[in-house]
Design an enzyme around this catalytic site. Structure first.
Site, mmCIF file in Angstrom:
data_model
loop_
_atom_site.group_PDB
_atom_site.id
_atom_site.type_symbol
_atom_site.label_atom_id
_atom_site.label_comp_id
_atom_site.label_asym_id
_atom_site.label_seq_id
_atom_site.Cartn_x
_atom_site.Cartn_y
_atom_site.Cartn_z
ATOM 1 N N ASP A 45 41.333 -2.092 -3.747
ATOM 2 C CA ASP A 45 42.232 -1.213 -3.046
ATOM 3 C C ASP A 45 43.648 -1.592 -3.485
ATOM 4 O O ASP A 45 43.849 -2.659 -4.056
ATOM 5 C CB ASP A 45 42.032 -1.448 -1.544
ATOM 6 C CG ASP A 45 42.972 -0.617 -0.718
ATOM 7 O OD1 ASP A 45 43.208 0.532 -1.104
ATOM 8 O OD2 ASP A 45 43.454 -1.126 0.299
ATOM 9 N N THR A 75 42.600 3.761 -5.047
ATOM 10 C CA THR A 75 43.604 3.783 -4.001
ATOM 11 C C THR A 75 43.746 5.173 -3.420
ATOM 12 O O THR A 75 43.508 6.171 -4.084
ATOM 13 C CB THR A 75 44.962 3.293 -4.539
ATOM 14 O OG1 THR A 75 45.930 3.489 -3.530
ATOM 15 C CG2 THR A 75 45.369 4.041 -5.785
ATOM 16 N N GLY A 76 44.128 5.202 -2.177
ATOM 17 C CA GLY A 76 44.389 6.478 -1.533
ATOM 18 C C GLY A 76 45.787 6.972 -1.848
ATOM 19 O O GLY A 76 46.151 8.095 -1.533
ATOM 20 N N ASP A 126 38.416 1.177 3.212
ATOM 21 C CA ASP A 126 37.691 0.451 2.165
ATOM 22 C C ASP A 126 36.303 0.033 2.613
ATOM 23 O O ASP A 126 35.548 -0.544 1.841
ATOM 24 C CB ASP A 126 38.479 -0.799 1.756
ATOM 25 C CG ASP A 126 39.888 -0.462 1.355
ATOM 26 O OD1 ASP A 126 40.055 0.509 0.598
ATOM 27 O OD2 ASP A 126 40.813 -1.141 1.804
#
Lengths: 1229, 373
Positions: free
Chosen positions: A409, A691-692, A834
């Site tokens: 992440d 990653t967001g 996550d």
């Protein structure tokens, strides 16, 4: 199965289970508020969550059932049953029962404690209090909250279930939530209730009367979507995600709100997103199971051989020998085949020790030990947060030594999620670096002196800046510097909050913005308060009021934002900040020189991985503005193409800008991240970032942590919107890579089959590539027909970054690699977003600390800092793997040496399944005589010390290639074991044929023979473990020597008169030890056997290390050599960032926040507490705003950063349409 | 000095509240792991490496130790005098041929045969007389377990109801068998006597000592007659039956010597210690050295072995032998051990040489020099 059992035990389940309606087929959900009876008709889950597996009654059956699902345990159970049949019982049942019971009990105790802790944590969550409207407000436990209930939430409370927001304390039914538990984003999100429901307010009576019915989608795991309709008072109201408060969110800055529970418990989106808890097994586990099956096959083979032997023997010899040994009843009818059949089972029993039951137990113990070593490691302890590393699963340790892919992440994992104003360039002068007296740049560390901001009473004390020249520039009132900070203080959408005089807290849309405003604040341009039409600054201590005329908001296309303000002197100015490339295009030509200098500075900043923004201003003429405002007003009322119209207008006015300078904000990486990544890359671990965040941010971090570099041959960005587009992009990227490498490696050009041999190419690709893929493209790429292409392309690249991915996509990516690459995957993250990835990967690592505990709770390992991953893998993982492999190698060797002796003996005892050893010896050999030394080896052994493990990351390679223990190694160790057993049997055999003792009495009896072989065996395996042990601690010494001592002690005890006189039939070996081990010839035999067994292995091992030393061997030599000298200072060379990327810009979110500000929606109608903020707009008389709210949250948020972030939008969807209309109204006014 | 002491104590006093406060803060549990060598995996350790310097000498040393031991063993073994006579009576020419052919379980008249043999060399010191059986599976599982150690240990309940393990030699005529089981049932019951033929033709019986042939522990601990040794064994064994193959009950094994009768009869005890391999020898008698050291125990000359042939082995192609042997410090004649030692020793030695050559030619003498990480 367990679930059903438990459900039946829960009374509140009964109401629907009797109806027999199954869940899972729910197509539409009907929920009526405050109508329990109606809602109970449906099989909706209640809010009770349960992650524990057992209860008091079910524990024993379920646990035993689970345990016997293990091949080995069942196998031993079958053996035990076999041993109870007298005809074939060649060993007393004790020999199997004792270890089996031991194993079962220990495992059961461990499972029970694990489950108890799960139960405790469930209990804790289930028993959280929440206020439920049942006629009046009542405190209820979470687990008693039902679908359809109306609940009251208070500030900073967790939302108990997925609820529909009905009303809140804020105007317009707004409320703020933090969704960190769900998606990992710490910024605040806004939710707004329907107007009809928000009118209910806090009126309990009205709320209790509320009987709206919601019809909505069935439970699902999509966090960003909700569709439903509210039917109330014969009206229909559409519902979307903007009206939902999901379980796991925290209410912020909102005193209270009311909501109606739609989904509860396991059907909430949070729980649906958690994924199923899978029992993780390591590859060694699987290998072990395979090997056990092989051994079993081998056992059957030996059994068959011996059974055939027995048949022949009984036929040829046994029949005539029946003079002295009558056949048993079953075979008396000349049925020798039946005798063979029985013998087969007898031999299965005898030879069962080849699959020792203590293997599984020892493996568990070793893993537990390794877990404790991880927990105890001070080098993975984070002092700031008092967090030690924690191995939450104790069964995966050795897999840590085999990781090939890391999925990481970004936010909170690689970065600290803290933005720091680091450098700036003002009017062609760069600030931020510190130089010593000789003009050399000084590296900034913790100890570097900070600039003193005491001149400014409103400064933020946590702000640190090292270059004092900037302060000097401010103090001497250099105009460009002043304008620079004025811009920063004005051009933003931050909300200030001032609880006490001077105690300012900013709520920012993005952390970047917060950092910039905070910087301006410290340099004397304090943004103090705002209203929809004004902004109040304290410029060097004096209050200055700016009239806010327009906010030209940020969006993804514009990549800039501007404000138009009128200063007290009446001048109108446009301040603009944005991506440098965008700003540079809109500069006035007179800025050319300045632009060049600034551009250089920007290169420099970007090279250091900083996020940069260019700042510019423009003086506006009153008339021009007036005319423009009119057009703006018109454009914003147009229904069609409003966005485009506005954008064009914005574009028009943002021209001819005057460049002020540029800012550089550091997205602070966690300590040691680039070094860790570099080191892990050297260890041949591929790191993928999932990653967001959006593409630019992700790339920026990619550059700053050295995953992306300028010297990379190509960075492919996949951002197609259709699957064909994505396929095409992936294909071309792949062809590009392969094409180039074809040219460079001509040897492989002949390959006709284009892509089938990618694995060959993977190794030969010299150039480095990176692949960056966007969330929407990833959705297409993960479709079954594209995923192979994605995988192949991605694996050709050195770096892979996926941005804007949803939690489920993260899991899908992991799953893709996991299933197709046969590689060990590790996922690391910190947020609830996550969790699915952490659960999917072979190993899940949670970063504990910033963002809730969801990730940690789902993880297998947790610690506080990303950099500890290096130690976890390269030291603990490597050691664990090494130890486990060594352990297994030795263990199988030992048991083969021990057991196969029976096979050889079979040929000399008429294949009668007579044991060579004493029964007690068979029982105790694995669990007493040889268990501790091998445990000590499995726990403490170190081939290479930790410093060298870090220093030579390539040492990690054998684990990935599975070199230390695989099927070949298994064959070698069994071969060695069988060789040893051969010598162990035949040397005493040769010696004992004729042996008599030195007093003439015969010694070649069975018991003496047994003792001799047993003693030789114990000595041989002890010596062997001595050779296998690389790291002889005192414990190893105690265990090895102790085991030998215990062997002799038990031997003499068992052969003593005392024990015999108590249980004559159980200790028939009386006196054998004494009589046998006092014979010189016996010791000569033992010595000969030992040497003959050990020497060949020693020679082979020596030759191997001498002729083909592995890296480990070399490092060991080096280590020994250096130890003789002195402990060396060994540190990895710091990784230099060499990137010179530019045009990184510091906005985090798609749509700006301007609307909300200008509409004043988020500001409360309260009396002003600080700062002069006179009402300016006649049309909004009541709006004397001061955003008193939003403070608590920030203060509570661990005090890490002065800025928090508020976002008008969540999950990528844009603001509400109501907001837009309100903007228009404001503008019209 | 005084003053400074005083100051120090005062300072301490002054700091005490602070120290306590600090202590209070310290008790707030800190999760920092202990810094112990064990927990940090820094236990001091010896880390041996297999290098040429350690491995090669080991091979040479072992070679150099084993070869002399082997030679010693070999020589010792060769110095032991041993004579082995097969008296099974397989050949027609064999004196016991008739006995072996005409054997029947039920005959009451014992068959005897005389086996003449001659000693070329005198046997000095004590001579041990063994009987040897071949192809006799005393190590068969069903055979081995077919005994009741409690019964043999003098347990009266086991005497009356022997263990099930003894089946099918547990009871006969509804009476428990004592001693029960296949092992006891198959007790070797040939009687062997040795005569020296004087040159003048007269036979002199050689005194054969039948006590002291069993292990002390067996004789005194493991085997015990029920009801103590001094009772009348006939009474004690009342109600039991003799093993099927036996000619006389257990209490008549040696009626003249109560210390060698019943379960503690040494021939019986020796038999009950089952052999490890199908070819075995068991001690039968000891011929003690004559008190005057002048004459050898068994002088050179002609001998006759008188066999009372009770024990049939031909049915399963077994062989019966008698062995006369002297012993040394390492036991009886056993050339295997010496040869094995010499072999292993030389193999080690040569392996050492080969390894040394390989190491010198190809070996990696300086491993640490070239590490590419």
């Amino acid at each position: 199965m367990a679930e059903k059992w438990l459900w039946m035990l829960m009374p509140w389940r009964g109401c629907w289970s009797s109806r027999g309606k199954r869940d899972g087929q729910e197509e539409e959900r009907h929920v009526r508020a405050n109508d329990r009876d109606y809602n109970d008709k449906f099989p909706y889950a209640d809010n009770h969550i349960k992650t524990s597996k057992y209860n008091v009654f079910t524990f024993l059956p379920i646990n035993l059932f689970e345990q016997f699902q293990r091949v080995a345990n069942t196998y031993f159970l079958v053996l035990l049953i076999l041993q109870l049949i007298p005809e074939i019982s060649s060993l007393s049942w004790v020999t199997t029962t004792v270890p089996l019971v031991l194993v079962l009990v220990i495992t059961a105790v461990k499972d029970a404690t694990d489950d108890y802790f799960r139960y405790k944590s469930d209990q804790q969550v289930n028993n959280r209090q929440s206020q439920v409207l049942r006629g009046n407000l009542q405190n209820e436990k979470w687990m008693n909250v039902c679908v359809g209930d109306i609940v009251k939430l208070e500030n900073n409370q967790f939302v108990a279930a997925d609820t529909l927001l009905l009303s809140s304390s804020e105007p317009y039914g707004l409320c703020y939530i933090e969704t960190a538990e769900l998606d990992g984003e710490t910024n605040l999100k806004v939710r707004q209730a329907l107007t009809v429901t928000s009118d209910l307010g806090a009126d309990i009576a009205k709320l209790a009367d509320f009987n709206g019915e919601v019809i909505c989608e069935p439970p699902n795991n999509k966090l960003d979507r909700f569709t439903g309709t509210l039917y109330w008072r014969d009206n229909k109201y559409p519902l979307d995600n903007e009206k939902m408060l999901l379980r796991g969110c925290v209410l912020r800055n909102t005193d209270w709100c009311f909501g109606m529970v739609i989904f509860a418990g396991l059907q909430t989106k949070l729980m649906q997103n958690c994924g199923r808890t899978k029992f993780k097994r390591t590859s060694i586990d699987k290998l072990m199971n395979t090997l056990v099956l092989w051994i079993f096959g081998f056992l059957v083979c030996m059994g068959v051989i011996l059974a055939i032997g027995n048949t022949i023997w009984e036929q040829k010899v046994g029949r005539s020998f029946s003079v002295y040994l009558l056949w048993d009843e079953p075979i008396r009818n000349n049925n020798v085949v039946f005798s063979g059949f029985l013998t087969f089972w007898s031999y299965i029993i005898i030879l069962n020790t080849m699959v020792p039951i203590s293997l599984y137990l020892s493996v568990e113990v070793i893993r537990l030990g390794h877990s404790y070593f991880i927990n105890w490691d001070r080098k993975m302890y984070y002092i700031q947060r008092d967090t030690p590393a924690e191995a939450r699963t104790t069964t995966l340790n050795e897999e840590l030594g085999q990781v090939e892919f890391i999925f990481s992440d970004k936010t909170g994992t690689l970065t600290q999620n803290i933005m720091v104003f680091n450098k700036c360039s003002i009017n062609g002068k760069s600030y931020g670096d510190v130089y010593d007296e000789f003009g050399h740049k000084v590296e900034i560390t913790e100890r570097t002196a900070c600039v003193d901001f005491s001149f400014n009473p409103l400064s933020d004390r946590k702000f640190r800046f090292h270059d004092s020249s900037l302060v000097e520039a401010v103090k001497i009132e250099e105009p460009s510097v002043q304008e620079f900070f004025r811009l920063l203080a004005l051009c933003h959408t931050v909300m200030p909050e001032e609880k006490n005089e001077g105690d300012l807290v900013y709520q920012a849309q993005s952390p970047d913005e917060g950092a910039l405003v905070t910087a301006a604040r410290n340099f004397g341009f304090v943004f103090r308060s705002r209203t929809p039409e004004t902004v109040t600054l304290y410029e060097m201590g004096t209050a200055v009021n700016y009239q806010l005329l327009a906010i030209l908001d940020f969006n993804n296309v514009r990549k800039r934002m501007s404000v138009i303000v009128r200063n007290p002197a009446g001048h109108i100015k446009l301040y603009c900040k944005g991506a440098d490339t965008i700003i540079f295009d809109r500069l006035d030509p007179s800025n050319q020189d300045l632009m060049n200098t600034t551009s250089e500075h920007l290169y420099e900043f970007a090279g250091e991985g900083l996020r940069t923004l260019a700042l510019a201003y423009k003086d506006l003429d009153e008339n021009v503005l007036e005319e423009w405002m009119k057009r703006l007003l018109y454009a914003s009322t147009v229904i069609e193409n409003r966005e485009e119209g506005l954008a064009d207008l914005y574009e028009e006015i943002e021209t001819g800008l005057m460049l002020l300078g540029a800012t550089a904000v550091e997205d602070k990486l966690q300590e040691g991240v680039p070094e860790t990544i570099a080191c892990l890359t050297l260890a041949n671990i591929k790191i993928w970032v999932l990653t967001g965040d959006k593409l630019e941010t992700a790339m920026n971090i990619g550059y700053s942590c050295n995953m992306l570099r300028d010297d990379m041959s190509e960075v492919f960005i996949i951002s197609g919107h259709t699957s064909s587009e994505v396929l095409q992009q992936l294909r071309s990227a792949k062809e590009h890579i392969l094409g180039l490498s074809r040219v460079s490696s001509t040897a492989d050009v002949e390959k006709t089959d284009e892509f089938s041999d990618d694995s060959v190419f993977e190794e030969t690709i010299i150039a480095e590539y990176a692949l960056i893929i966007n969330g929407h493209s990833l959705a297409h790429a993960l479709e079954p027909d594209l995923e192979q292409v994605l995988l192949e392309t991605a694996c050709l690249c050195k770096t892979v970054i996926c941005c804007r991915v949803t939690p489920m996509q993260k899991a899908q990516v992991v799953e893709l690699v996991k299933t197709n690459k046969m590689a060990v995957t590790l996922a690391i993250g910190d947020g609830a977003n996550d969790v699915s990835m952490i659960k999917t990967a072979h190993i899940g690592v949670g970063i504990s600390g910033q963002e809730g505990m969801q990730a940690v709770l789902a993880s297998d390992y947790s610690f506080a800092q990303f950099r500890y991953l290096q130690r976890l893998l390269l030291v603990h993982g490597r050691w664990s793997y090494f130890r486990m492999c060594n352990f297994l190698f030795y263990f199988f060797y030992k048991n083969f040496a021990f057991t196969v002796v029976h096979f050889w003996f079979g040929f000399f005892c008429g294949f009668s399944a007579q044991t060579v050893y004493d029964q007690w010896f068979i029982t105790l050999f694995n669990i007493v005589y040889t268990s501790l030394p091998v445990l000590a080896m499995g726990l403490f052994d170190q081939d290479v010390n930790e410093a060298n493990s870090h220093r030579f990351p390539s040492l990690y390679r054998p684990g990935q290639l599975n070199l230390l223990f695989n099927k070949r190694q298994f064959f070698l160790c069994t071969l060695q074991g069988m060789g040893t057993s051969f010598l162990l049997f035949f040397i005493p055999y040769g010696a004992f044929c004729l042996a008599v003792s030195d007093d003439g009495s015969h010694i070649s009896d069975q018991q003496a023979f047994a003792v001799t072989i047993a003693t030789s065996l114990v000595i041989v395996v002890s010596i062997q473990i001595g050779l296998d042990t690389y790291y002889w601690t005192a414990v190893n010494h105690v265990f090895v020597w102790g085991s030998l001592a215990v062997y002799f002690a038990i031997l003499f005890a068992m052969h003593s008169d005392g024990l015999f006189s108590i249980f004559p039939s159980h200790f028939p070996f009386i006196g054998t030890g004494r009589n046998c081990l006092t014979q010189k010839s016996v010791w000569l035999v033992i010595m000969l056997t030992t040497v003959a067994c050990v020497m060949p292995g020693l020679a082979v091992r020596f030759l191997k290390t001498d002729l083909y030393p592995t890296l480990t061997d070399k490092v060991r030599c080096l280590q020994q050599a250096s130890r003789k000298l002195r402990p060396q200072e060994q540190n990895l060379r710091r990784v230099r960032r060499t990137s010179s990327r530019r045009s990184a810009y510091a906005f985090s979110h798609q749509q700006g926040y301007g609307e909300l500000i200008t509409s004043g929606k988020n500001m409360k109608v309260t009396a002003s507490t600080a700062g002069p903020s006179p009402p300016l707009s006649p049309s909004s008389p009541g709006r004397v705003h001061n955003s008193r709210s939003l403070i608590e949250s920030t203060l509570k948020r661990k005090g890490e950063t002065p800025v928090a972030c508020v976002s008008a939008e969540a999950y990528g969807t844009s603001g509400t349409s109501e907001g837009n209309t309100r903007t228009q109204q404001t503008l019209m006014d | 000095m005084m003053a400074s002491n005083y100051n120090a104590s005062k300072e301490e006093d002054g700091h005490q509240p602070g120290a306590m406060g600090h202590g209070g803060a310290g008790t707030v549990k800190n999760k920092k792991p202990d810094n112990t060598a064990f927990k940090q995996q820094r236990l001091p350790a010896w880390q041996p490496i297999l290098t040429a310097g350690t491995v090669l000498p080991a091979f040479f040393v072992i070679g150099l130790i084993f070869i002399p031991i082997g030679i010693g063993l070999f020589v010792t073994s060769n110095n032991i005098k041993e004579l082995e006579i097969d008296y099974t009576g397989v050949d027609m020419s064999s004196p016991c041929y008739n006995c072996s052919q005409s054997y029947s379980w039920n005959s009451t008249k014992p068959c005897t045969c005389s086996v003449p043999f001659s000693l070329d060399q005198p046997f000095e010191s004590n001579v041990f007389m063994y009987y040897g059986l071949s192809n006799f599976y005393q190590n068969h599982r069903r055979y081995v377990k077919s005994r009741d150690d409690s019964q043999l240990n003098g347990d009266k309940t086991s005497l009356k109801s022997p263990s099930k393990e003894c089946e099918p030699y547990r009871t006969s005529d509804n009476k428990p068998i004592a001693p029960c089981g296949a092992i006891a049932n198959s007790l070797f019951n040939d009687t062997l006597e040795l005569y020296y033929i004087d040159p003048n033709g007269s036979r002199t019986a050689i005194p054969l000592v039948k006590k002291g042939i069993a292990w002390w522990t067996d004789k005194h601990v493991k085997f015990r007659n029920p009801g103590g040794n001094n009772d009348n064994l006939t009474v004690v064994f009342q109600g039991t039956s003799k093993p099927v193959n036996w000619r006389k009950p257990v209490y008549e094994l040696d009626p003249l010597d109560p210390d060698n009768n019943g379960f503690i009869n040494e021939d019986f005890i020796v038999w009950m210690r089952t052999a490890a391999l199908p070819t075995f020898r068991k001690l039968y008698r000891i011929i003690h050295k004559k008190p005057n050291n002048m004459t050898p125990t068994l002088p050179r000359g002609e001998y006759i072995l008188e066999v009372t042939y009770n024990y049939p082995v031909r049915s399963f192609e077994g062989r019966k032998r008698i062995i006369l042997s002297t012993i040394s410090w390492m036991g009886g004649k056993n050339p295997f051990l010496g040869i094995a030692y010499i072999t292993v020793g030389s193999v080690c030695f040569f392996l050492g040489i080969i390894l040394l050559i390989i190491h010198h030619k190809y070996g990696n003498r300086n491993n640490s020099a070239e590490i590419h990480s």
